[in-house]
Motif scaffolding. Structure first.
Motif, short mmCIF file in Angstrom:
data_model
loop_
_atom_site.label_atom_id
_atom_site.label_comp_id
_atom_site.label_asym_id
_atom_site.label_seq_id
_atom_site.Cartn_x
_atom_site.Cartn_y
_atom_site.Cartn_z
N ARG A 98 1.11 -1.44 0.10
CA ARG A 98 0.50 0.20 -0.29
C ARG A 98 0.81 1.17 0.01
N THR B 54 -8.19 5.23 0.29
CA THR B 54 -6.97 4.72 -0.98
C THR B 54 -6.85 3.56 -0.81
N GLN C 101 -9.93 11.20 -14.89
CA GLN C 101 -9.09 12.01 -14.03
C GLN C 101 -8.51 13.46 -14.07
N PHE D 222 -6.53 9.90 0.60
CA PHE D 222 -5.50 9.24 0.02
C PHE D 222 -5.12 7.60 1.10
N PRO E 255 -0.54 4.96 -1.95
CA PRO E 255 -1.75 5.90 -1.15
C PRO E 255 -0.98 6.47 0.26
N ASP F 23 -7.86 -3.62 -5.25
CA ASP F 23 -8.69 -2.91 -7.08
C ASP F 23 -7.18 -3.42 -8.33
N ILE G 119 -6.75 -0.12 -2.00
CA ILE G 119 -5.91 -0.49 -3.26
C ILE G 119 -4.69 -1.21 -4.34
#
Length: 476
Positions: free
Chosen positions: A301, A429, A370, A426, A304, A436, A433
């Protein structure tokens, strides 16, 4: 109507006798009455007398400039929308395809000062007309390049920088000569709102036109046609206002351009913040990528989390930079340096995150959204919001330079708060993460089937046999 547009092609538009006589109603200030709080803002009638243009005509000029700005960014990102097809057509690799944007940006970067020099001295309307006409012609020509002439595509993309440099450096100065104070801020926010929208439309238009026509070359033939419309609108609608007239006192002499070296010397004294931003951008991006790369070895991770640390860490320094602005300019620059370095740590990482959580066939669309969302929630509306907050605060305080400073200072503190919110986002997120990224990898490898309409059905007994029905019908 001012006579500026009747001047020869490369004449100075503000060499005409447009300056209002002393005491003209609506003009900021009167002879012998220069107040310490600065010039007053002219009313709409005063602006019309100064510029020779009605409020409606001025707004129409801004609309035309916004349309062209939208078109510029559409063209810039259209190539990105069909980049895989360009690579296949010319049989080039990633390095060569990346060179397309590098050549364009390099040309744009080199030519911007040239058109900045010309725009300060000659008729801006005709400079833009010529630049956009040239850009449209070159872009159209780039769609007919044979597959064995990739170098020619690079050349044409470099020449496209001529058109963009001629417009991007000049258009905001026209808006500045049509409006002042809050009106100018609002019009500039509308003008720059075209950047995210045009960027997103470029991605989408490029890929969709290619799909509809079955040939990526047609994607490069859309914006040239719209460019012809832009040139016509520029020629028929836009009028050249006198430079700086809306900001001068009535007893002040007209502004005349100085030499280029004198301009550079004067600008060098205002470039400290710009130099800090350039340096911190390079340092922050490099630092963020390196820290993330090292942390990935022990924490999946890391991406993020590094972005969150950068934003959360930058918030107090940005707050302190604003809070110390009146007391110590040195401390302000130090806090800005640290804050911007931390803030820049997420730029490259965010792009990387977007690419590895989205499957390849949807990455252009994801990039488009984005870009749109980041500008929509960021620099598209933030200047107007900060200005609006500052105006509201000033109304409740006695008019003075200090109250104006304090109002803007308190309004800018909102940026630090928003940065902290971004850091918290974040952190959220980081929770998702891994899942995903794994899901995108499995999808690319063909190990994960995407849910379709049939997956929203369940098996139920009906008339003695099993049948699949929508879940909603069972719930009802």
């Amino acid at each position: 109507m001012s006579g500026s547009d009747t001047a020869p092609f490369l004449s100075q538009a503000d060499d005409t006798d447009d300056t209002p006589a002393p005491g003209t109603p609506g003009f900021p200030g009167t002879p012998g009455n220069l107040k310490s709080k600065g010039p007053e803002v002219p009313d709409p009638e005063g602006l019309q007398r100064i510029t020779g243009l009605s409020a409606g005509h001025s707004a129409l000029i801004v609309a035309v400039l916004c349309y062209i700005n939208l078109l510029n960014y559409m063209d810039r990102f259209t190539v990105a929308g069909v980049l895989p097809d360009i690579e296949q057509f010319f049989a080039i690799g990633d390095s060569s395809s990346g060179l397309i944007q590098t050549v364009f940006i390099s040309s744009y970067m080199v030519l911007a000062p040239v058109f900045g020099y010309l725009g300060d001295r000659y008729n801006r309307k005709y400079l833009m007309c010529g630049g956009i006409a040239f850009w449209s012609l070159v872009t159209l020509g780039s769609s007919f390049i044979p597959r064995e002439r990739f170098w020619l595509l690079l050349l044409t993309r470099g020449l496209v920088g001529v058109g963009e440099a001629s417009y991007s450096t000049i258009a905001p100065t026209l808006i500045a000569d049509l409006f002042v104070a809050d009106q100018r801020s609002r019009m500039l926010s509308v003008f720059y709102f075209a950047i995210p929208v045009g960027s997103g439309l470029g991605y989408i238009a490029g890929s969709k036109v290619k799909d509809m026509a079955g040939d990526w070359h047609w994607a490069l033939r859309v914006t040239p046609g719209l460019g012809v419309v832009a040139v016509l609108l520029l020629f028929l609608v836009v009028r050249e206002p006198p430079r700086g007239a809306v900001e001068r006192h009535s007893d002040s002499p007209p502004l005349h351009p100085t030499s280029w070296w004198a301009d550079l010397r004067a600008l060098a004294r205002n470039l400290v913040f710009g130099l800090i931003t350039c340096l911190t951008g390079v340092l922050g991006v490099s630092l963020g990528v390196e820290i993330s790369r090292r942390l990935r070895r022990c924490n999946p991770r890391a991406d993020p989390l590094v972005c969150a640390a950068g934003l959360l860490g930058s918030a107090p320094f940005l707050f302190l930079s604003v809070a110390c602005a009146r007391g110590s300019i040195v401390a302000t620059y130090i806090f800005i340096f640290i804050g911007e370095t931390l803030l820049s740590m997420n730029w490259a990482i965010v792009a990387d995150i977007l690419l590895y959580v989205v499957i390849p066939t949807r990455r252009s669309t994801a990039e488009a959204f984005q870009i749109v969302l980041s500008h929509l929630l960021g620099d598209a509306g933030s200047p107007y919001l900060i200005g609006l907050m500052s105006d509201r605060l000033r109304r409740s305080w006695p008019p003075s330079f200090l109250s104006e400073f304090r109002a803007l200072q308190f309004s800018l503190m909102l940026c630090a708060f928003v940065g902290a919110l971004g850091g918290a986002a974040f952190l959220g997120t980081a929770i998702f993460i891994e899942g995903d990224r794994r899901q995108a990898q499995l999808h690319v490898q063909g190990l994960l089937r995407e849910a379709g309409p049939e997956d929203d059905r369940i098996v139920v007994p009906q008339r003695g046999r099993s049948t699949r029905v929508p879940v909603s019908s069972v719930l009802i």
